[in-house]
Design a protein around this motif. Structure first.
Motif, PDB file in Angstrom:
ATOM      1  N   VAL A  44       0.849  -1.180   0.000  1.00 59.66           N
ATOM      2  CA  VAL A  44       0.000   0.000   0.000  1.00 59.66           C
ATOM      3  C   VAL A  44       0.885   1.230   0.000  1.00 59.66           C
ATOM      4  O   VAL A  44       1.836   1.320   0.788  1.00 59.66           O
ATOM      5  N   THR A  45       0.587   2.174  -0.890  1.00 58.53           N
ATOM      6  CA  THR A  45       1.314   3.430  -0.930  1.00 58.53           C
ATOM      7  C   THR A  45       0.472   4.538  -0.307  1.00 58.53           C
ATOM      8  O   THR A  45      -0.729   4.372  -0.097  1.00 58.53           O
ATOM      9  N   GLN A  46       1.103   5.648  -0.039  1.00 55.28           N
ATOM     10  CA  GLN A  46       0.444   6.721   0.699  1.00 55.28           C
ATOM     11  C   GLN A  46      -0.742   7.308  -0.056  1.00 55.28           C
ATOM     12  O   GLN A  46      -1.775   7.612   0.540  1.00 55.28           O
ATOM     13  N   SER A  47      -0.634   7.427  -1.356  1.00 51.54           N
ATOM     14  CA  SER A  47      -1.730   8.021  -2.111  1.00 51.54           C
ATOM     15  C   SER A  47      -2.159   7.198  -3.317  1.00 51.54           C
ATOM     16  O   SER A  47      -3.062   7.608  -4.041  1.00 51.54           O
ATOM     17  N   GLY A  48      -1.550   6.032  -3.514  1.00 56.95           N
ATOM     18  CA  GLY A  48      -1.873   5.233  -4.694  1.00 56.95           C
ATOM     19  C   GLY A  48      -2.752   4.041  -4.436  1.00 56.95           C
ATOM     20  O   GLY A  48      -3.145   3.335  -5.367  1.00 56.95           O
ATOM     21  N   GLY A  49      -3.080   3.752  -3.178  1.00 57.80           N
ATOM     22  CA  GLY A  49      -3.970   2.645  -2.880  1.00 57.80           C
ATOM     23  C   GLY A  49      -3.242   1.323  -2.717  1.00 57.80           C
ATOM     24  O   GLY A  49      -2.024   1.265  -2.481  1.00 57.80           O
ATOM     25  N   LEU A  50      -3.988   0.251  -2.869  1.00 59.49           N
ATOM     26  CA  LEU A  50      -3.513  -1.109  -2.643  1.00 59.49           C
ATOM     27  C   LEU A  50      -3.096  -1.741  -3.965  1.00 59.49           C
ATOM     28  O   LEU A  50      -3.863  -1.757  -4.924  1.00 59.49           O
ATOM     29  N   HIS A  51      -1.869  -2.270  -3.995  1.00 59.36           N
ATOM     30  CA  HIS A  51      -1.329  -2.887  -5.205  1.00 59.36           C
ATOM     31  C   HIS A  51      -1.110  -4.378  -4.965  1.00 59.36           C
ATOM     32  O   HIS A  51      -0.708  -4.797  -3.877  1.00 59.36           O
ATOM     33  N   GLY A  52      -1.356  -5.169  -6.012  1.00 55.55           N
ATOM     34  CA  GLY A  52      -1.037  -6.588  -5.990  1.00 55.55           C
ATOM     35  C   GLY A  52      -0.136  -6.934  -7.156  1.00 55.55           C
ATOM     36  O   GLY A  52      -0.499  -6.680  -8.322  1.00 55.55           O
ATOM     37  N   TRP A  53       1.031  -7.496  -6.868  1.00 60.14           N
ATOM     38  CA  TRP A  53       2.019  -7.798  -7.901  1.00 60.14           C
ATOM     39  C   TRP A  53       2.299  -9.290  -7.904  1.00 60.14           C
ATOM     40  O   TRP A  53       2.827  -9.834  -6.937  1.00 60.14           O
ATOM     41  N   ASP A  54       1.927  -9.957  -8.994  1.00 58.17           N
ATOM     42  CA  ASP A  54       2.232 -11.375  -9.175  1.00 58.17           C
ATOM     43  C   ASP A  54       3.698 -11.493  -9.588  1.00 58.17           C
ATOM     44  O   ASP A  54       4.116 -10.915 -10.601  1.00 58.17           O
ATOM     45  N   LEU A  55       4.487 -12.231  -8.794  1.00 60.37           N
ATOM     46  CA  LEU A  55       5.924 -12.303  -9.043  1.00 60.37           C
ATOM     47  C   LEU A  55       6.271 -12.995 -10.354  1.00 60.37           C
ATOM     48  O   LEU A  55       7.418 -12.932 -10.811  1.00 60.37           O
ATOM     49  N   ARG A  56       5.308 -13.650 -10.973  1.00 56.86           N
ATOM     50  CA  ARG A  56       5.591 -14.350 -12.230  1.00 56.86           C
ATOM     51  C   ARG A  56       5.587 -13.430 -13.437  1.00 56.86           C
ATOM     52  O   ARG A  56       6.021 -13.832 -14.526  1.00 56.86           O
ATOM     53  N   CYS A  57       5.063 -12.216 -13.285  1.00 54.51           N
ATOM     54  CA  CYS A  57       4.980 -11.326 -14.438  1.00 54.51           C
ATOM     55  C   CYS A  57       5.353  -9.910 -14.024  1.00 54.51           C
ATOM     56  O   CYS A  57       5.408  -9.581 -12.836  1.00 54.51           O
ATOM     57  N   ALA A  58       5.594  -9.074 -15.004  1.00 48.41           N
ATOM     58  CA  ALA A  58       6.050  -7.717 -14.726  1.00 48.41           C
ATOM     59  C   ALA A  58       4.906  -6.782 -14.365  1.00 48.41           C
ATOM     60  O   ALA A  58       5.095  -5.822 -13.626  1.00 48.41           O
ATOM     61  N   GLN A  59       3.709  -7.035 -14.905  1.00 46.50           N
ATOM     62  CA  GLN A  59       2.575  -6.161 -14.673  1.00 46.50           C
ATOM     63  C   GLN A  59       1.894  -6.489 -13.341  1.00 46.50           C
ATOM     64  O   GLN A  59       1.974  -7.608 -12.843  1.00 46.50           O
ATOM     65  N   GLU A  60       1.216  -5.481 -12.783  1.00 39.52           N
ATOM     66  CA  GLU A  60       0.484  -5.686 -11.537  1.00 39.52           C
ATOM     67  C   GLU A  60      -0.765  -6.521 -11.783  1.00 39.52           C
ATOM     68  O   GLU A  60      -1.437  -6.392 -12.814  1.00 39.52           O
ATOM     69  N   ALA A  61      -1.078  -7.381 -10.796  1.00 37.96           N
ATOM     70  CA  ALA A  61      -2.281  -8.203 -10.893  1.00 37.96           C
ATOM     71  C   ALA A  61      -3.532  -7.389 -10.613  1.00 37.96           C
ATOM     72  O   ALA A  61      -4.580  -7.604 -11.233  1.00 37.96           O
ATOM     73  N   PHE A  62      -3.453  -6.449  -9.677  1.00 35.88           N
ATOM     74  CA  PHE A  62      -4.599  -5.589  -9.396  1.00 35.88           C
ATOM     75  C   PHE A  62      -4.118  -4.331  -8.691  1.00 35.88           C
ATOM     76  O   PHE A  62      -3.018  -4.281  -8.138  1.00 35.88           O
TER      77      PHE A  62
END
Length: 346
Positions: A44-62
């Motif tokens: 979670v970042t201060q102003s960007g919300g909740l991030h989900g990053w699948d370690l298998r790929c470069a793009q964020e999952a959600f």
């Protein structure tokens, strides 16, 4: 490390695997979980919300936005089934997101309206004939147990998805206030969700506008523990009062202070007072003040003044921020404080 444990773990360097957009501010809390199909780092970042990053790929999952009226994120926990995650905020709210559908499924407000300092979650246990968790010293929940550190130097356990009044509360107060009326058990008050995903939360916005900066009491900043079937459930808490306390679920007589007492300070008293209303269970720790030199017994003066042989100091000089446990090569507890000290406890 080697298979026989003869060699230690060595670190040869580090590499940057991901950077956060500076416009989002710092990363406030990070969690990782594995499932049958993915390995996800959530942050979670201060102003960007909740991030989900699948370690298998470069793009964020959600990426899920955090409503600004809820305050900034302070802590996060992942459910044992990996289906949802909980996020605590500086305004005392706990938001629950369904990771499968990327939706905000529940929102509670802690009755103290103080910042949520730490969240932890574990599975519920089966019930016995009396309706309690079998051998756990706590009532069973429909889903999971949620441990919340918030309020004035206390931590409590709730059953999810019920919320409401806590099942068990562990509270620390000065001994001088032992004759004062006992404050009610903390509650998780349900906050209605808007019909539209981007809709405002009127109650949270009202709380934010009416909020005033109050005196900051001591707070629990970290905790660890377990729920067991053989009457050995416990939780260990630590925080800004620089003390580490062990709380046994079965009896206050089994609770004790690991560290945090000043020289010649009397030992605290643990008790389970009767609560006028409610079905929860309250454990209290009454901490006496350190007596002044003129009120101290002559035999205790050398202890207070530090005379004689000096052992390694076990107490902390600043707030305890985190606790972790390891099982190998032996069972140890690791603590770290705000002044940079890291200690190992057997």
């Amino acid at each position: 490390p080697s298979h026989h444990g003869s060699a230690g773990l060595s670190v040869s360097g580090c590499s940057l695997v991901r950077s956060v957009d500076p416009a989002e501010g710092p990363a406030l809390c990070v969690q990782h979980f594995n499932s049958d199909v993915c390995s996800v780092v959530t942050y979670v970042t201060q102003s960007g919300g909740l991030h989900g990053w699948d370690l298998r790929c470069a793009q964020e999952a959600f990426r899920l936005p955090l409503r600004p009226e809820l305050g900034r994120a302070t802590c996060m926990t992942v459910a044992p089934d990996r289906h949802w995650l909980g996020l605590g905020t500086s305004s005392g709210h706990i938001a629950v997101w369904d990771v499968r559908y990327h939706t905000l499924s529940a929102l509670w407000r802690h009755s103290s309206r103080m910042a949520i300092q730490r969240l932890a979650c574990c599975r519920s246990l089966g019930t016995n004939s009396s309706g309690e968790g079998a051998g756990a010293g706590i009532r069973a929940a429909e889903g999971e147990y949620l441990f919340v550190a918030a309020g004035s130097n206390e931590a409590a356990v709730w059953g999810l998805p019920q919320g409401g009044e806590c099942l068990k509360c562990f509270r620390t107060v000065p001994l001088d206030s032992s004759r004062d009326p006992i404050a009610p058990l903390p509650e998780l008050q349900a906050v209605p969700l808007p019909s539209h995903p981007n809709g405002l939360l009127p109650s949270a916005l009202s709380d934010l506008l009416q909020r005033r900066e109050a005196a900051r009491p001591h707070q629990v900043r970290t905790m660890l523990g377990r729920i067991s079937l053989n009457n050995s459930s416990y939780v260990v808490t630590a925080g800004t009062d620089r003390a580490i306390r062990f709380w046994d679920f079965s009896s206050p007589s089994k609770c004790f202070t690991v560290t945090g007492l000043e020289a010649a300070q009397p030992k605290p008293i643990f008790d389970a007072p009767k609560i006028p209303s409610g079905s929860g269970n309250l454990f209290m720790c009454y901490v006496p003040e350190t007596p002044s030199t003129d009120r101290l017994l002559q035999a205790h003066l050398p202890i207070k003044e530090g005379r004689g042989l000096n052992t390694a100091p076990a107490s902390f000089k600043d707030a305890v921020l985190d606790l972790k446990s390891i099982d190998l090569p032996m069972r140890l507890m690791i603590s770290c404080s705000r002044d940079g000290e890291i200690k190992l406890w057997r």
